[in-house]
Design a protein around this motif. Sequence first.
Motif, PDB file in Angstrom:
ATOM      1  N   UNK A 178      -3.372  -3.230   3.162  1.00 49.96           N
ATOM      2  CA  UNK A 178      -4.028  -2.702   1.961  1.00 49.96           C
ATOM      3  C   UNK A 178      -2.986  -2.167   0.982  1.00 49.96           C
ATOM      4  N   UNK A 179      -3.317  -2.247  -0.299  1.00 46.93           N
ATOM      5  CA  UNK A 179      -2.398  -1.806  -1.360  1.00 46.93           C
ATOM      6  C   UNK A 179      -1.883  -0.382  -1.167  1.00 46.93           C
ATOM      7  N   UNK A 180      -2.654   0.465  -0.507  1.00 51.93           N
ATOM      8  CA  UNK A 180      -2.275   1.872  -0.398  1.00 51.93           C
ATOM      9  C   UNK A 180      -1.315   2.147   0.760  1.00 51.93           C
ATOM     10  N   UNK A 181      -0.962   1.110   1.511  1.00 47.12           N
ATOM     11  CA  UNK A 181      -0.021   1.297   2.607  1.00 47.12           C
ATOM     12  C   UNK A 181       1.380   1.587   2.068  1.00 47.12           C
ATOM     13  N   UNK A 182       2.169   2.264   2.880  1.00 45.73           N
ATOM     14  CA  UNK A 182       3.544   2.565   2.507  1.00 45.73           C
ATOM     15  C   UNK A 182       4.404   1.293   2.524  1.00 45.73           C
ATOM     16  N   UNK A 183       5.505   1.302   1.783  1.00 46.66           N
ATOM     17  CA  UNK A 183       6.358   0.130   1.648  1.00 46.66           C
ATOM     18  C   UNK A 183       6.927  -0.345   2.981  1.00 46.66           C
ATOM     19  N   UNK A 184       7.267   0.586   3.878  1.00 48.46           N
ATOM     20  CA  UNK A 184       7.876   0.217   5.147  1.00 48.46           C
ATOM     21  C   UNK A 184       6.930  -0.625   6.007  1.00 48.46           C
ATOM     22  N   UNK A 217      -1.423  -8.951   1.057  1.00 50.88           N
ATOM     23  CA  UNK A 217      -1.648  -7.615   0.511  1.00 50.88           C
ATOM     24  C   UNK A 217      -2.817  -7.694  -0.462  1.00 50.88           C
ATOM     25  N   UNK A 218      -3.665  -6.690  -0.453  1.00 49.27           N
ATOM     26  CA  UNK A 218      -4.785  -6.724  -1.383  1.00 49.27           C
ATOM     27  C   UNK A 218      -5.689  -5.529  -1.225  1.00 49.27           C
ATOM     28  N   UNK A 265      -7.058  -4.456  -7.747  1.00 50.95           N
ATOM     29  CA  UNK A 265      -6.646  -5.793  -8.176  1.00 50.95           C
ATOM     30  C   UNK A 265      -6.700  -5.903  -9.694  1.00 50.95           C
ATOM     31  N   UNK A 266      -7.724  -5.302 -10.301  1.00 49.41           N
ATOM     32  CA  UNK A 266      -7.830  -5.333 -11.762  1.00 49.41           C
ATOM     33  C   UNK A 266      -6.688  -4.559 -12.405  1.00 49.41           C
ATOM     34  N   UNK A 267      -6.382  -3.394 -11.855  1.00 42.63           N
ATOM     35  CA  UNK A 267      -5.287  -2.586 -12.397  1.00 42.63           C
ATOM     36  C   UNK A 267      -3.978  -3.363 -12.360  1.00 42.63           C
ATOM     37  N   UNK A 268      -3.702  -4.006 -11.241  1.00 45.98           N
ATOM     38  CA  UNK A 268      -2.485  -4.810 -11.129  1.00 45.98           C
ATOM     39  C   UNK A 268      -2.453  -5.910 -12.185  1.00 45.98           C
ATOM     40  N   UNK A 294      -4.028   5.546  -6.089  1.00 46.74           N
ATOM     41  CA  UNK A 294      -3.143   5.997  -5.011  1.00 46.74           C
ATOM     42  C   UNK A 294      -1.677   5.713  -5.332  1.00 46.74           C
ATOM     43  N   UNK A 295      -0.806   6.656  -4.980  1.00 44.06           N
ATOM     44  CA  UNK A 295       0.577   6.669  -5.437  1.00 44.06           C
ATOM     45  C   UNK A 295       1.411   5.503  -4.915  1.00 44.06           C
ATOM     46  N   UNK A 296       1.148   5.006  -3.712  1.00 45.69           N
ATOM     47  CA  UNK A 296       1.930   3.878  -3.206  1.00 45.69           C
ATOM     48  C   UNK A 296       1.753   2.653  -4.089  1.00 45.69           C
ATOM     49  N   UNK A 297       0.514   2.382  -4.482  1.00 44.62           N
ATOM     50  CA  UNK A 297       0.272   1.251  -5.376  1.00 44.62           C
ATOM     51  C   UNK A 297       0.960   1.477  -6.713  1.00 44.62           C
ATOM     52  N   UNK A 298       0.857   2.688  -7.248  1.00 40.74           N
ATOM     53  CA  UNK A 298       1.424   2.982  -8.567  1.00 40.74           C
ATOM     54  C   UNK A 298       2.941   2.802  -8.562  1.00 40.74           C
TER      55      UNK A 298
END
Length: 381
Positions: free
Chosen positions: A52-58, A66-67, A286-289, A306-310
């Motif tokens: 999910x988009x809100x997961x951390x990068x690691x 991803x979605x 998805x729309x924001x992206x 959520x900050x991870x996506x941002x």
Amino acid sequence: MLIPMLTAYEKEHVSERQPLPERYLGLSDAEMDQRLAAAKARLGRRAVILGHHYQRDEVIKFADYTGDSFKLARQVAAHPDAEFIVFCGVHFMAESADVLSADHQQVILPDLAAGCSMADMADPDQLELCWNDLEMMLGQSAGIVPVTYINSAASIKAFVGERGGVVCTSSNAAATLRWAWARGDRVLFLPDQHLGRNTAYKLGVPLERMVVWDPNEICGGLDADAPDAIANARIILWKGHCSVHTRFTVRQIDAMRARHPGIRVVVHPEVPWEVVQAADDSGSTEYILKVVTSSPAGSVWAVGTEIHLVERLARQVAPERTVYSLDQFGCLCSTMFRVSPNHLLWTLEGLVDGEVHNRIAVPADRKYWTKVALDRMLSIQ
């Protein structure tokens, strides 16, 4: 920035999450990455990792896809050859994946502590009582179509599916409400009141034709005029919310516009109604992206989700575009954050060794109607 601080804290406290064997604690980033890559390679097509988009990068860098919830739900059926679906998200997402998967597939959630506070705000017994109360108030329930956000337990989805309703995501919420109103006079929307309100308002439903149902109060907490209010309502909103998105405020938008004249503000529809009205645009992750990445070079954005996506989006579009988090302190989904690379490594290496950890299996007695509701969701464009 906030995320590096939280990541460092998480590394020190990962043992306080779902317990892990000692050998999965205290690993360096380099060893973690090397072992994750090796385990994923050994599994090959046997496992599909959804992030999910809100997961951390690691974690997200090891995802095959991803979605948002809707996009990832579609990926489940796209891989019938995979034995395992490793869902880096939260519990309700893994439940939905299990319902949509084939009989031979197993769905795994790397950390069982990854839940959702919004999903917990809708209890099956409360929903049953609400439905009975609405029948009493309206005389019959034939005119009500239940719609549940995908951020809900399988038991809620099953209840909705059995009564002619449907699941929605933020990506298809508007289309889903149109679908529901074509089949009934009013919609019972749960568990996120803000997504329901913002979507209905965008479709032209005035606020005075919406009522809020508080599941913790007798008859939803509505006063003596409740029968008239509900009879007039086009949508009955369950009193639930996302603890991340309700942090965003109009004051934050005003402050951002003062600091960056000409900035455009886009927010997720789980934010309160007045925040959507103060923003320039709103939509699913998805729309924001899409709207930010396709904007003209030189565009400056404030994003309310959520900050991870941002932060991932900000890196992706730099330097042609500039992206800020609408909340200067960052809005982190703490339950999504529970899925650590340590837990993912434990999961994948377990599969390599023939051990399945944290399988999510929806009971057979609720699987049928849950699938009915999810299939309806996937059919709505």
